[in-house]
Design an enzyme around this catalytic site. Sequence first.
Site: not given
Ligand code: NAP
Ligand code: G3P
Length: 486
Positions: A166, A296, A262
């Site tokens: 995202n 997130c 995160e």
């Molecule tokens: P995701 O499916 O966990 O993927 C995140 C990253 O990890 C991607 O680059 C993904 O690559 C990689 N990845 C997946 N499986 C992996 C593994 N086994 N080992 C190492 N890397 C791996 O999350 P997303 O769908 O991209 O993002 C959505 C989620 O992220 C939501 O739960 C959201 O809440 C969370 N998020 C949190 C924050 C925060 O700052 N707290 C910010 C943004 C998003 P691929 O794309 O190739 O699978």
């Molecule tokens: O999901 C991305 C997280 O880092 C939130 O960023 O700036 O949209 O609150 P923001």
Amino acid sequence: MSETSVFIPSGPNDCAKLGPTGWTSCQDGAEVAIYGPVSGQVIGKVHAYTTHEVDEAIEKLEQGYQTWKRTLLVDRARLLHQWADKLQENAPQLANLLMLEIAKNRRDSLDEIQRSADFIHYTAEEGLRLTGETLFGDAFPGQTREKVSMVGRVPLGVVLAIPPFNYPVNLAVTKIAPALMGGNVVILKPPTQGAFAGMNITNLAYEAGIPDNVIIAVTGVGRVIGDYLVAHPKVNMINFTGSTQTGQHIAQKAIMVPLLLELGGKDAAIVLPDADIDRARDNIVSGAFSFSGQRCTAVKRVLVVKDIADQLSAKVAEKVMALTVGNPEDDCVVTPLISTQAADFVWDMINEAISQGAVSLTPLRREGNLVYPVVLDYVTRDMRVAWEEPFGPVLPIIRIDGAEEGVALANASEYGLQAAIFTQDVSRAFMLAEELDVGTVQINGKTSRGPDHFPFVGTKASGMGAQGVRYSLLAMTRLKSTVLNI
Ligand code: NAP
Ligand code: G3P
């Protein structure tokens, strides 16, 4: 290959790899198809790195590290400023890429690029002020001034940066810039949907003068190449942003290296009877539905005291139904979700809640990956949507008796990213904030990460460690003490 600095795939058979000499086509057939959220079709392909190629990349970074860690701070800062300038110069093309790869609307895409450039500039300046301290032995009983400790900060080595889909530019940059400023080198594993963005910002770093043995982007599906990267013996730190499930998996696979995680969130907006209800409405709607709720820190549940629930629900629903819905090029607020799987997940959660008695205050409508924004009233604790992270345009409203119940409900979540409190009694807000088990409490504002020099912290299932310029610099360096024995 692309004439401009930014490579944008021209069609489904366009396969790109970023090598040391710039853009090349994928040769060996090991490719990953990237699907565009809007069309649902393949927009291009990227190279799938093999474990051998990962080894080669890390070996190259290790060589680069020996020089980079000795690079003057002012020279690191200069190169980072130049990288930021490159991002700004290429912002329109990078925004076009974000619209294509992740269906982020034009305005938010340009904002992401500008925010990233600002972050890099700020990091370059802040990194010049990473100081240490001097300690004298006689401050401790039985010791003398014949021992003097000079404490500074040194880099960790090879940092593995893994951003989510995202924010494929910003949440890459917020890892890379502090890592480089701290003297580390970086292996970037971009999200599959965001892979072109990740390779492009890396290429722009090269164009800015940052050596190609200081940062390398390795593309490939996370669940395929991720474990090899995470457990690699020559990776010295992992900086990850993504889902809780993936973050916990990484934490289990990583071998005794520092982690900055995160993860997911289920941020609550607690609305009390004395709240400025229009301010609460505006912040809740913006917080819940920008980038189609794929943040997130999105507001993912409203906990509203019953006395004002009818009024707030009506105001929120009215504003949600006025949101623009459609294509990212038209700057719509709600655009197609990242994948059909993601859209199915959200759609199923909405319909399940309704089957259990929740009431939708907005029309139920879906066109492929495009899910129209939904406000669910009368959500109860037995519903999945009260607890799980939909990562889509749905807002559950839960009616509560009072603030104490709101705090208890917020704390009952497995997540602990942020929470918001809407009340005009600020003293009470601070007292309630004390009780909330989250990384950040927003008083009379929507849950959000910025501004980016603030600490961004997740607790419980929302992660570990702190992002934010200075906090990231500290997370990707370590203390070193040199003791002079006089
Ligand atoms: P995701 O499916 O966990 O993927 C995140 C990253 O990890 C991607 O680059 C993904 O690559 C990689 N990845 C997946 N499986 C992996 C593994 N086994 N080992 C190492 N890397 C791996 O999350 P997303 O769908 O991209 O993002 C959505 C989620 O992220 C939501 O739960 C959201 O809440 C969370 N998020 C949190 C924050 C925060 O700052 N707290 C910010 C943004 C998003 P691929 O794309 O190739 O699978
Ligand atoms: O999901 C991305 C997280 O880092 C939130 O960023 O700036 O949209 O609150 P923001």
